[in-house]
Design an enzyme around this catalytic site. Structure first.
Site, short mmCIF file in Angstrom:
data_model
loop_
_atom_site.label_atom_id
_atom_site.label_comp_id
_atom_site.label_asym_id
_atom_site.label_seq_id
_atom_site.Cartn_x
_atom_site.Cartn_y
_atom_site.Cartn_z
N THR A 111 0.86 -1.19 0.00
CA THR A 111 0.00 0.00 0.00
C THR A 111 0.90 1.23 0.00
O THR A 111 0.98 1.96 0.99
CB THR A 111 -0.93 0.02 1.23
OG1 THR A 111 -0.15 -0.11 2.43
CG2 THR A 111 -1.93 -1.12 1.17
N LEU A 179 5.60 -6.59 11.97
CA LEU A 179 6.93 -7.12 11.72
C LEU A 179 7.99 -6.03 11.83
O LEU A 179 7.81 -4.92 11.37
CB LEU A 179 7.01 -7.74 10.32
CG LEU A 179 6.07 -8.90 10.02
CD1 LEU A 179 6.45 -9.53 8.68
CD2 LEU A 179 6.10 -9.94 11.12
N CYS A 295 7.70 1.58 5.83
CA CYS A 295 6.51 1.67 6.68
C CYS A 295 6.33 3.05 7.31
O CYS A 295 5.40 3.77 6.96
CB CYS A 295 6.57 0.60 7.77
SG CYS A 295 6.40 -1.08 7.16
#
Length: 475
Positions: A111, A179, A295
């Site tokens: 994404t 993670l 991220c």
């Protein structure tokens, strides 16, 4: 309906469900075999589940099917080979085969940040869910695991309702991932919590069965794994809220580094002192060139964009400053480089032409080959743009770095990068760099000048070896 018990109370008995395939344990699929999906697929096979990893990228699937993990993650190669040999794990580009196989389908596609704004690009999620739904032959549970804007699960329900056969009763749930690159195998096999957003007892039971291997392993090791059962929106918010908090903590200590630099303080001592406060803790209080990776940067931007859409943009205005502080630390390395090299830092930055600079580190963190939004690589490119002859070395990220920044020079070893350098910049805290011998490196360098962009070196040892040392937020 929302599960009628709060997560803060002892969990009631999870309803036993029979997987629609008729197998003893749910058969699992992971759609998207990038870092997230491949890691989960391999580790859940290790827990004893039958697993298919699906991707539209035939080259990636061929590598995985041949026992080759296409990214660096400690311990994963061995698990992949073992579970391929055991027959529990296979990989496919056939969406019909994947749909027919699985009871629980985890959506693990990327994404990324949208090209036209800060929001998340959900086109890969839409493609995966639509393709899967059209081929489902029986009831199944589709579980989102990708990091998405709040409200995505409800939208996926609408996609499933539009593309799956109505009489199958396909359901949707959400279970975010947590993670940490470099520690991902442990994070899957021994997670510090599992969060599920569900609307029915059946979905709750299926997700529990899909994670029973995790709970069984914890029981054999006398551990507990907290299970938080909640609604869709909360489950979606957990990951982005956690990332926003961590990004804020990192930028806070980097803001303190800026203050220390003008006040004459030492941010490493400051961080140690406040880290002893149990309300604060010492993790993520390492001042340096800031955070990067695939991220944190894009997630905090997407979080701001979604909050704005929902009318709560003011609540997350502080994340804009978090982002700015983070990016500002990269410029600080250029300032320190100019200072050490005796170059004036003007409005357009320094002129570093005629200098050779060694950059140690290309990945955004050690024990990874991930160079996405890596501060180290961004700084290396900025040094080169300022005219320096930049030579980069990284233990694992060289191939990815070359693709990302082909204009830089890459060296096969730390010694080769440092040889003849007027300045050394340590920008990723690999153990090889932390433990390097400053005396030996000093004999290779043309000038003993070092910028410690991660405050990971022993400044005393480097200074004793004759190096002119500069840290981040240190006198």
């Amino acid at each position: 309906m929302t599960i009628p018990y709060p997560s803060t109370q002892p969990m009631p008995t999870i309803p036993a469900v029979t997987p629609p395939s008729g197998s003893a344990r749910p058969r699992l699929t992971f759609l998207g075999t990038g870092y997230l999906g491949a890691t989960y697929a391999i580790c859940f096979a290790e827990l004893g589940y039958e697993v298919i990893g699906f991707d539209v990228d035939a080259e990636k699937i061929a590598k995985l099917a041949g026992g080759d993990v296409p990214f660096h993650e400690p311990g994963l190669d061995e698990l992949l080979k073992r579970n391929l040999a055991a027959g529990r794990l296979r990989f496919s580009t056939d969406i019909a085969e994947t749909a027919a196989f699985g009871d629980v389908h985890f959506i693990c596609v990327g994404t990324p940040q949208r090209a036209d704004g800060m929001g998340a690009d959900l086109s890969y999620v839409e493609a995966a869910v639509t393709g899967l739904s059209q081929h489902l032959p029986r009831k199944a549970l589709i579980v989102g695991k990708s990091t998405v804007p709040v409200g995505t699960a409800e939208w996926i329900e609408q996609l499933v309702g539009k593309h799956a056969e109505a009489d199958l009763g396909v359901e949707v749930a959400w279970s975010p991932e947590f993670l940490q690159e470099g520690f991902a195998v442990e994070d899957v096999l021994r997670p510090n919590r599992i969060v599920v957003g569900v609307k029915s007892e059946w979905a709750n039971g299926m997700l529990y069965a899909a994670h029973k291997g995790v709970f069984d392993l914890a029981a054999t090791e006398d551990r507990e794994v907290p299970l938080v059962v909640t609604d869709f929106a909360t489950a979606e918010l957990v990951k982005v809220a956690a990332n926003a908090f961590l990004a804020t903590k990192i930028s806070f200590i980097n803001a303190m580094a800026e203050v220390c630099e003008v006040a004459g303080g030492d941010v490493t001592q400051l961080a140690r002192a406040i880290g002893y406060d149990p309300r604060i803790g010492n993790r993520f209080l390492q001042a340096g060139v800031g955070f990067g990776g695939g991220c944190l940067p894009k997630d905090i931007r997407a979080f701001q964009a979604r909050a704005q859409e929902l009318g709560a943009g003011e609540a997350l205005r502080f994340l804009h400053e978090v982002d700015l502080i983070n990016l500002r630390r990269r410029s600080r390395v250029l300032q320190l480089a100019a200072e050490l090299l005796g170059r004036r830092y003007g409005p357009a930055g320094p002129d570093l032409s005629g200098t050779r600079i060694a950059v140690l580190g290309a990945t955004f963190k050690p024990n990874s080959d991930d160079v996405r939004d890596a501060p180290s690589l961004a700084v290396a490119a900025a040094l080169a743009k300022a005219g320096a002859d930049v030579h980069v070395h990284d233990p694992q990220g060289m191939e990815n770095a070359r693709r990302e920044r082909p204009e830089l020079n890459y060296e096969a070893s730390m010694n080769d990068a440092v040889r003849g350098a007027d300045l050394v910049c340590v920008l990723t805290e690999w153990a090889d760099f932390r433990n390097a011998d400053p005396v030996a490196l000093g004999e290779l360098a043309a000038g003993r000048r070092v910028v410690d962009g991660r405050n990971c070196l022993d400044s005393g040892l480097w200074t004793q070896a004759g190096w002119d040392y500069r840290g981040m937020g240190r006198p």
